[in-house]
Design a protein around this motif. Structure first.
Motif, PDB file in Angstrom:
ATOM      1  N   VAL A 466       6.921 -36.544   3.622  1.00 36.38           N
ATOM      2  CA  VAL A 466       7.301 -35.236   3.080  1.00 36.38           C
ATOM      3  C   VAL A 466       6.759 -34.121   3.966  1.00 36.38           C
ATOM      4  CG1 VAL A 466       6.958 -33.646   1.153  1.00 36.38           C
ATOM      5  CG2 VAL A 466       7.520 -36.041   0.706  1.00 36.38           C
ATOM      6  N   PHE A 467       5.511 -34.247   4.402  1.00 32.34           N
ATOM      7  CA  PHE A 467       4.932 -33.252   5.304  1.00 32.34           C
ATOM      8  C   PHE A 467       5.761 -33.114   6.585  1.00 32.34           C
ATOM      9  CE2 PHE A 467       0.403 -33.202   3.511  1.00 32.34           C
ATOM     10  CZ  PHE A 467       0.443 -31.842   3.232  1.00 32.34           C
ATOM     11  N   ILE A 468       6.126 -34.241   7.178  1.00 33.15           N
ATOM     12  CA  ILE A 468       6.853 -34.209   8.460  1.00 33.15           C
ATOM     13  C   ILE A 468       8.236 -33.591   8.291  1.00 33.15           C
ATOM     14  CG2 ILE A 468       7.916 -35.656  10.226  1.00 33.15           C
ATOM     15  CD1 ILE A 468       5.549 -37.601   9.868  1.00 33.15           C
ATOM     16  N   VAL A 469       8.982 -34.028   7.284  1.00 28.54           N
ATOM     17  CA  VAL A 469      10.354 -33.546   7.090  1.00 28.54           C
ATOM     18  C   VAL A 469      10.376 -32.051   6.794  1.00 28.54           C
ATOM     19  CG1 VAL A 469      12.387 -33.699   5.612  1.00 28.54           C
ATOM     20  CG2 VAL A 469      11.234 -35.795   6.361  1.00 28.54           C
ATOM     21  N   THR A 470       9.527 -31.609   5.874  1.00 27.51           N
ATOM     22  CA  THR A 470       9.539 -30.188   5.519  1.00 27.51           C
ATOM     23  C   THR A 470       8.970 -29.318   6.638  1.00 27.51           C
ATOM     24  OG1 THR A 470       7.440 -30.487   4.329  1.00 27.51           O
ATOM     25  CG2 THR A 470       9.473 -30.605   3.046  1.00 27.51           C
ATOM     26  N   GLY A 471       8.044 -29.868   7.406  1.00 23.03           N
ATOM     27  CA  GLY A 471       7.531 -29.130   8.563  1.00 23.03           C
ATOM     28  C   GLY A 471       8.620 -28.896   9.597  1.00 23.03           C
ATOM     29  N   ILE A 472       9.462 -29.888   9.807  1.00 21.89           N
ATOM     30  CA  ILE A 472      10.579 -29.748  10.741  1.00 21.89           C
ATOM     31  C   ILE A 472      11.582 -28.722  10.219  1.00 21.89           C
ATOM     32  CG2 ILE A 472      12.581 -30.943  11.729  1.00 21.89           C
ATOM     33  CD1 ILE A 472      10.852 -33.475  11.862  1.00 21.89           C
ATOM     34  N   ILE A 473      11.867 -28.753   8.920  1.00 14.44           N
ATOM     35  CA  ILE A 473      12.805 -27.791   8.321  1.00 14.44           C
ATOM     36  C   ILE A 473      12.316 -26.361   8.532  1.00 14.44           C
ATOM     37  CG2 ILE A 473      13.689 -26.935   6.103  1.00 14.44           C
ATOM     38  CD1 ILE A 473      13.898 -29.855   5.216  1.00 14.44           C
ATOM     39  N   TYR A 474      11.014 -26.135   8.353  1.00 11.43           N
ATOM     40  CA  TYR A 474      10.468 -24.794   8.581  1.00 11.43           C
ATOM     41  C   TYR A 474      10.675 -24.357  10.030  1.00 11.43           C
ATOM     42  CZ  TYR A 474       7.141 -20.928   8.862  1.00 11.43           C
ATOM     43  OH  TYR A 474       6.563 -19.700   9.075  1.00 11.43           O
ATOM     44  N   ASN A 475      10.381 -25.257  10.972  1.00 12.17           N
ATOM     45  CA  ASN A 475      10.497 -24.903  12.385  1.00 12.17           C
ATOM     46  C   ASN A 475      11.941 -24.617  12.803  1.00 12.17           C
ATOM     47  OD1 ASN A 475       7.768 -25.126  12.795  1.00 12.17           O
ATOM     48  ND2 ASN A 475       7.849 -27.197  13.643  1.00 12.17           N
ATOM     49  N   VAL A 476      12.891 -25.300  12.199  1.00 14.91           N
ATOM     50  CA  VAL A 476      14.284 -25.156  12.610  1.00 14.91           C
ATOM     51  C   VAL A 476      14.960 -23.948  11.943  1.00 14.91           C
ATOM     52  CG1 VAL A 476      16.567 -26.240  12.577  1.00 14.91           C
ATOM     53  CG2 VAL A 476      14.531 -27.615  13.105  1.00 14.91           C
ATOM     54  N   PHE A 477      14.699 -23.741  10.666  1.00 16.63           N
ATOM     55  CA  PHE A 477      15.510 -22.780   9.909  1.00 16.63           C
ATOM     56  C   PHE A 477      14.785 -21.510   9.457  1.00 16.63           C
ATOM     57  CE2 PHE A 477      17.476 -26.958   9.057  1.00 16.63           C
ATOM     58  CZ  PHE A 477      18.753 -26.702   9.535  1.00 16.63           C
TER      59      PHE A 477
END
Length: 505
Positions: A466-477
């Protein structure tokens, strides 16, 4: 429409008394009292997590474990058996106990969040429309009063206790939306990261102190043992309310003891004043950066609650620490989080002051450390087995690195929309609060067939993912730049202090 601007004073306006030789800047007083306010907010929230272990009968607490006949990391029992036996015997001496099974205990612990999520969005709207000072202050006061009543409610009925906790959740639900609104008014731009991190660190310090102190109080005879937990923290909350009422003002412009120099600094640190229309709900709810921020918030809460809510059970059932050790060790990660979040906030403001990086880049760098760092630590715990020292270090390091997120996504609410930070945070925190019951339900479902290292490994791997997926979402969008919601007509206000007095309509 609500106008936010500086104008010439009138007979009904509040006139600050400018004193150039003030000893302590009033924004620091605001920050310190907000910090202690959040110590209280979290003390009133988490005190029951430790106290309930001493409140319930041993049979109700351990029947499921006995029926499972599964003892994880049994080799550790030899190391801790003498400590556990003496501590448990002391903690269960002639103290008031309640016959609540594990399911009923879950209802009691989750009751707070049923109320908490309800007032998130209304809290942001009320803070922006009517003022955040009294909203936050009265919210903490009500929670403190019902905390003082907790022993009485528990003795009356378990459902009276549940209702008391729901009311505490309702009153505390306004805290984060209110403080985001206040930070948007009080924090100069180049101090925003530090002030936000410092204030929010109060929640971590509150967790540290409460878990450690509650364990000691439950093992003592002071005021009857476990009831003293609620009497002490409830009284501290009431004392804080008195200080907050006297020393803090709604805005810098209305503070009677602010200096002209400090008010100029704060006003120059704010975005250019505008005429603000009604909350642009459609634009907010169709904003990609906002939804990315919301998903990030949910992900952070999932990982955070996995560590905070479930760690006492993990330390007890897998690593076999007693209640006193449990309270102390459970507080270590929050202590690390407090220290690192302050360091990260200083780094963030220094980077912003240098002007070398855009604010969005700064937020994403720090948020990546705050999400991906804990993910690595937590997933390592899943495969490390039964090494208590290494596991405690990794869990503490995970929470410490998570402190970078305070200068990452948490600050983004104020960055992207200072005027609507309360509303946007309220919406986001409302949905993120669902993890308060989803995480315990998920963990209960995973470990229903046994408290094993393998099952807890699934819990940690899930939190890491969950940390990894949501961290990526923040960086992209996501973006920390001012959003189009603030593109409304600008006022023809004069420069600060062109008039003798400034006020806010």
């Amino acid at each position: 429409m609500k106008t936010i601007m500086t104008v010439k004073s009138s007979k009904n306006s509040i006139k600050p008394s400018f004193k150039e030789k003030t000893t302590i800047p009033v924004r620091y007083i605001f920050a310190v009292l907000s910090f202690f306010g959040f110590i209280n907010v979290y003390a009133l929230r988490v005190n029951l997590s430790v106290a309930i272990i001493a409140m319930v009968k041993e049979s109700g607490h351990s029947s499921k474990l006995n029926s499972e006949k599964v003892v994880a990391c049994s080799e550790l029992l030899k190391d801790f058996s003498y400590d556990n036996t003496s501590a448990r015997n002391h903690s269960h001496q002639s103290k008031e106990k309640f016959d609540w099974d594990s399911q009923l205990q879950g209802v009691v612990l989750g009751a707070f969040f049923y109320g908490y999520l309800v007032t998130q969005i209304p809290g942001g709207m009320l803070a922006e429309k009517y003022g955040a000072k009294w909203l936050l202050g009265i919210g903490v006061l009500i929670a403190s009063l019902f905390t003082l009543l907790t022993p009485l409610a528990a003795r009356w009925s378990v459902w009276a206790l549940v209702i008391a906790r729901v009311i505490e959740g309702l009153s505390e639900g306004v805290a984060y939306p209110a403080i985001n609104t206040l930070i948007g008014q009080w924090a100069p731009k180049l101090e925003r990261s530090r002030m936000t991190a410092f204030i929010f660190t109060g929640s971590n310090v509150g967790t540290v102190c409460t878990l450690a102190i509650s364990g000691m109080l439950c093992n003592s005879d002071f005021l009857g043992g476990w009831p003293s937990v609620f009497y002490i923290f409830g009284s501290l909350g009431c004392l804080w309310f008195l200080l907050w009422t006297y020393l803090v003002s709604e805005t810098p412009d209305s503070h009677p003891r602010i200096s002209k120099t400090e008010l100029l600094l704060i006003n120059q640190g704010q975005e250019e004043k505008r005429i603000r229309p009604a909350t642009p709900w459609r634009k907010i709810l169709t904003s990609v950066p906002f939804w990315a921020l919301l998903v990030t918030h949910v992900g952070e809460c999932w990982g955070f609650y996995t560590l905070i809510i479930e760690m006492p059970m993990y330390l007890s059932q897998i690593l076999h620490f007693d209640i006193h050790q449990n309270g102390l060790l459970s507080s270590l990660p929050s202590l690390m989080l407090s220290i690192v979040s302050i360091i990260a906030s200083i780094i963030a403001d220094k980077l912003r002051e240098s002007g070398k990086l855009r604010i969005t880049v700064i937020r994403k760098i720090l948020n990546s450390i705050g999400f991906f760092g804990p993910a690595v630590c937590i997933i390592t715990v899943a495969f490390i087995g039964c090494d208590p020292l290494t596991i405690v270090i990794l869990l503490s390091l995970a929470m410490g690195l998570n402190g970078f997120a305070f200068s990452g996504f948490v600050c983004t609410y104020v960055d992207m929309s200072p005027d609507f930070a309360g509303t946007t945070y309220g919406i986001s925190n409302c949905l993120a609060s669902f993890t308060g019951f989803l995480v315990p339900a998920f963990v209960g479902w995973i470990i229903k067939d046994g408290q094993t290292v393998k099952n807890w490994g699934i819990v940690f791997i899930t939190a890491s993912t969950v940390f990894i997926v949501t961290g990526i979402i923040y960086n992209v969008f996501c973006s920390a730049e001012l959003q189009p919601w603030l593109e409304c007509p600008k006022t023809n206000h004069k420069k600060p202090f062109q008039d003798e007095t400034n006020t806010k309509l």
